[in-house]
Design a protein around this motif. Structure first.
Motif, PDB file in Angstrom:
ATOM      1  N   UNK A  39       5.664  -8.709  17.110  1.00  0.00           N
ATOM      2  CA  UNK A  39       5.569  -7.264  16.891  1.00  0.00           C
ATOM      3  C   UNK A  39       5.865  -6.872  15.453  1.00  0.00           C
ATOM      4  N   UNK A  40       6.791  -7.606  14.818  1.00  0.00           N
ATOM      5  CA  UNK A  40       7.110  -7.307  13.423  1.00  0.00           C
ATOM      6  C   UNK A  40       5.920  -7.591  12.517  1.00  0.00           C
ATOM      7  N   UNK A  41       5.256  -8.710  12.767  1.00  0.00           N
ATOM      8  CA  UNK A  41       4.090  -9.043  11.940  1.00  0.00           C
ATOM      9  C   UNK A  41       2.971  -8.015  12.129  1.00  0.00           C
ATOM     10  N   UNK A  42       2.774  -7.593  13.362  1.00  0.00           N
ATOM     11  CA  UNK A  42       1.706  -6.626  13.623  1.00  0.00           C
ATOM     12  C   UNK A  42       2.032  -5.284  12.972  1.00  0.00           C
ATOM     13  N   UNK A  43       3.278  -4.815  13.167  1.00  0.00           N
ATOM     14  CA  UNK A  43       3.650  -3.534  12.561  1.00  0.00           C
ATOM     15  C   UNK A  43       3.636  -3.622  11.037  1.00  0.00           C
ATOM     16  N   UNK A  44       4.077  -4.791  10.472  1.00  0.00           N
ATOM     17  CA  UNK A  44       4.030  -4.955   9.027  1.00  0.00           C
ATOM     18  C   UNK A  44       2.609  -4.924   8.486  1.00  0.00           C
ATOM     19  N   UNK A  45       1.683  -5.537   9.227  1.00  0.00           N
ATOM     20  CA  UNK A  45       0.279  -5.521   8.795  1.00  0.00           C
ATOM     21  C   UNK A  45      -0.281  -4.105   8.828  1.00  0.00           C
ATOM     22  N   UNK A  46       0.062  -3.354   9.871  1.00  0.00           N
ATOM     23  CA  UNK A  46      -0.430  -1.973   9.972  1.00  0.00           C
ATOM     24  C   UNK A  46       0.113  -1.122   8.835  1.00  0.00           C
ATOM     25  N   UNK A  47       1.428  -1.257   8.584  1.00  0.00           N
ATOM     26  CA  UNK A  47       2.026  -0.484   7.490  1.00  0.00           C
ATOM     27  C   UNK A  47       1.425  -0.889   6.145  1.00  0.00           C
ATOM     28  N   UNK A  48       1.191  -2.185   5.944  1.00  0.00           N
ATOM     29  CA  UNK A  48       0.592  -2.639   4.695  1.00  0.00           C
ATOM     30  C   UNK A  48      -0.808  -2.092   4.489  1.00  0.00           C
ATOM     31  N   UNK A  49      -1.592  -2.062   5.556  1.00  0.00           N
ATOM     32  CA  UNK A  49      -2.963  -1.523   5.450  1.00  0.00           C
ATOM     33  C   UNK A  49      -2.919  -0.036   5.120  1.00  0.00           C
ATOM     34  N   UNK A  50      -2.048   0.705   5.811  1.00  0.00           N
ATOM     35  CA  UNK A  50      -1.945   2.141   5.543  1.00  0.00           C
ATOM     36  C   UNK A  50      -1.457   2.411   4.121  1.00  0.00           C
ATOM     37  N   UNK A  51      -0.478   1.618   3.653  1.00  0.00           N
ATOM     38  CA  UNK A  51       0.026   1.810   2.296  1.00  0.00           C
ATOM     39  C   UNK A  51      -1.055   1.489   1.266  1.00  0.00           C
ATOM     40  N   UNK A  52      -1.811   0.414   1.495  1.00  0.00           N
ATOM     41  CA  UNK A  52      -2.895   0.071   0.567  1.00  0.00           C
ATOM     42  C   UNK A  52      -3.953   1.167   0.524  1.00  0.00           C
ATOM     43  N   UNK A  53      -4.278   1.716   1.708  1.00  0.00           N
ATOM     44  CA  UNK A  53      -5.268   2.798   1.751  1.00  0.00           C
ATOM     45  C   UNK A  53      -4.757   4.030   1.011  1.00  0.00           C
ATOM     46  N   UNK A  54      -3.450   4.334   1.182  1.00  0.00           N
ATOM     47  CA  UNK A  54      -2.885   5.503   0.503  1.00  0.00           C
ATOM     48  C   UNK A  54      -2.877   5.322  -1.006  1.00  0.00           C
ATOM     49  N   UNK A  55      -2.457   4.136  -1.457  1.00  0.00           N
ATOM     50  CA  UNK A  55      -2.425   3.877  -2.894  1.00  0.00           C
ATOM     51  C   UNK A  55      -3.831   3.897  -3.483  1.00  0.00           C
ATOM     52  N   UNK A  56      -4.778   3.293  -2.762  1.00  0.00           N
ATOM     53  CA  UNK A  56      -6.160   3.286  -3.249  1.00  0.00           C
ATOM     54  C   UNK A  56      -6.736   4.690  -3.317  1.00  0.00           C
ATOM     55  N   UNK A  57      -6.388   5.514  -2.309  1.00  0.00           N
ATOM     56  CA  UNK A  57      -6.868   6.892  -2.321  1.00  0.00           C
ATOM     57  C   UNK A  57      -6.305   7.677  -3.503  1.00  0.00           C
ATOM     58  N   UNK A  58      -5.011   7.457  -3.807  1.00  0.00           N
ATOM     59  CA  UNK A  58      -4.430   8.136  -4.962  1.00  0.00           C
ATOM     60  C   UNK A  58      -5.056   7.633  -6.257  1.00  0.00           C
ATOM     61  N   UNK A  59      -5.246   6.304  -6.346  1.00  0.00           N
ATOM     62  CA  UNK A  59      -5.761   5.743  -7.593  1.00  0.00           C
ATOM     63  C   UNK A  59      -7.189   6.193  -7.882  1.00  0.00           C
ATOM     64  N   UNK A  60      -7.979   6.399  -6.843  1.00  0.00           N
ATOM     65  CA  UNK A  60      -9.383   6.768  -7.029  1.00  0.00           C
ATOM     66  C   UNK A  60      -9.619   8.268  -6.987  1.00  0.00           C
ATOM     67  N   UNK A  61      -8.560   9.052  -6.823  1.00  0.00           N
ATOM     68  CA  UNK A  61      -8.727  10.503  -6.768  1.00  0.00           C
ATOM     69  C   UNK A  61      -8.966  11.042  -8.179  1.00  0.00           C
ATOM     70  N   UNK A  62     -10.120  11.644  -8.435  1.00  0.00           N
ATOM     71  CA  UNK A  62     -10.393  12.125  -9.800  1.00  0.00           C
ATOM     72  C   UNK A  62      -9.530  13.308 -10.208  1.00  0.00           C
ATOM     73  N   UNK A  63      -8.959  14.026  -9.227  1.00  0.00           N
ATOM     74  CA  UNK A  63      -8.152  15.193  -9.568  1.00  0.00           C
ATOM     75  C   UNK A  63      -6.802  14.818 -10.178  1.00  0.00           C
ATOM     76  N   UNK A  64      -6.386  13.552 -10.033  1.00  0.00           N
ATOM     77  CA  UNK A  64      -5.114  13.137 -10.621  1.00  0.00           C
ATOM     78  C   UNK A  64      -5.218  12.956 -12.130  1.00  0.00           C
ATOM     79  N   UNK A  65      -6.413  12.675 -12.640  1.00  0.00           N
ATOM     80  CA  UNK A  65      -6.646  12.582 -14.087  1.00  0.00           C
ATOM     81  C   UNK A  65      -5.671  11.590 -14.728  1.00  0.00           C
ATOM     82  N   UNK A  66      -5.854  10.315 -14.396  1.00  0.00           N
ATOM     83  CA  UNK A  66      -4.948   9.283 -14.897  1.00  0.00           C
ATOM     84  C   UNK A  66      -4.931   9.171 -16.415  1.00  0.00           C
ATOM     85  N   UNK A  67      -6.037   9.426 -17.135  1.00  0.00           N
ATOM     86  CA  UNK A  67      -5.940   9.415 -18.608  1.00  0.00           C
ATOM     87  C   UNK A  67      -4.925  10.426 -19.148  1.00  0.00           C
ATOM     88  N   UNK A  68      -4.853  11.615 -18.516  1.00  0.00           N
ATOM     89  CA  UNK A  68      -3.859  12.605 -18.945  1.00  0.00           C
ATOM     90  C   UNK A  68      -2.447  12.128 -18.624  1.00  0.00           C
TER      91      UNK A  68
END
Length: 320
Positions: A39-68
């Motif tokens: 159960x720990x491995x399964x929950x860890x995998x789910x949390x890792x996937x969700x965290x990766x999706x969240x980070x990727x969504x933030x990184x690719x969001x053009x409204x964040x304007x990373x150059x600024x």
């Protein structure tokens, strides 16, 4: 009378087996199989996937304007505000901790006058919002235009100065944060002092130690185990509370970034810059707090090395 010599002890012989059977061989050591936790491995995998999706969504969001974000992360405006934020945090905590110890001792004093004065101080500064105190000190010139030193009840003045000149925005912020922290620190210190058994104080007095020496050498060192964890949280809280200084233009990190996005309207990127610096500073402050908790928690059940110190120790060992 001749006595026979005592018999010499001989090594015990192995017990005889029943029916003349040879002795049983020594059993093999038990191989321990660790308990599996799928159960720990399964929950860890789910949390890792969700965290990766969240980070990727933030990184690719053009409204964040990373150059600024990169442009303002180490800009002189940001670093100047960061220096003011660090100064306010350190200075306010020094005032708060030093004054808090005095107020705590006053509240524990047998003198009723000291107890009442300390209680009123804590009641006022802990009972009003820190934002209200910041605004009050920031605009104290409207309440008290001049600070005068002279003979009371007469018009004789030896020295006077405009309040706005004596208490600029940074000093007003320091007074508000420091006095507010004194009220909270006094309660933390008082709780730590009361956690020490009163027999320690009586034993010190029986050895001829003065009350002040007893407090410094006996009571406070033992009280630090109780004082350090909440006081460490107060330091981190103080760091974040300095963001309220922006209401009186205290030139801290948040004030400077607010002035910047008021001109270029890039609110979200500059808020990301502020968040990065606040997260970095709170992470740095967690290291000495963990070390102090471990130092003063030695010999206490449940005291162990924090995950932060373990991580640093592991990294340092791997770097050698």
């Amino acid at each position: 009378m001749v006595t026979s010599p005592a018999p010499v002890d001989s090594p015990p012989s192995p017990p005889a087996s029943r029916s003349g059977e040879p002795p049983h061989p020594t059993p093999a050591p038990i191989t321990a199989v660790p308990l599996r936790h799928p159960g720990r491995w399964i929950s860890g995998a789910i949390v890792g996937i969700l965290a990766a999706a969240l980070i990727l969504g933030f990184a690719q969001n053009p409204n964040l304007d990373w150059p600024t974000v990169g442009e303002y992360l180490f800009a002189p405006l940001t670093l100047q505000g960061l220096a003011t934020t660090i100064f306010l945090t350190v200075a306010a905590m020094v005032i708060g901790l030093g004054g808090g110890i005095i107020v705590a001792i006053m509240r524990l004093s047998p003198n009723p006058v000291l107890r009442v004065v300390a209680g009123l101080f804590v009641w006022v500064f802990r009972g009003t919002p820190v934002l209200l105190q910041l605004i009050f000190w920031g605009f104290i010139g409207a309440f008290l235009p001049k600070v005068v030193i002279g003979i009371p009840f007469t018009s004789v003045e030896f020295w006077s100065v405009e309040t706005s000149d004596l208490i600029p925005a940074t000093v007003a912020a320091l007074l508000a944060l420091g006095l507010n922290e004194m009220a909270y620190a006094s309660e933390i210190v008082r709780a730590g002092i009361q956690s020490v058994d009163h027999g320690q104080t009586e034993a010190a007095h029986s050895l001829g130690m003065t009350p002040g020496r007893t407090m410094r050498r006996i009571v406070l060192p033992q009280a630090m185990r109780v004082i350090v964890p909440p006081m460490g949280n107060e330091v981190i809280t103080m760091l974040k509370t300095t963001a309220l200084v922006s209401v009186i233009a205290g030139r801290d990190l948040m004030s400077n970034l607010q002035a910047a996005y008021a001109q270029n309207f890039k609110i979200i990127p500059l808020l990301i810059v502020a968040a990065i610096w606040y997260l970095a500073l709170t992470s740095i402050l967690a290291i000495p707090q963990a070390w102090l908790e471990r130092r003063y928690g030695r010999g206490v059940a449940g005291a162990r090395e924090s995950s932060t110190l373990r991580l640093l120790r592991t990294w340092k060992g791997g770097a050698k």
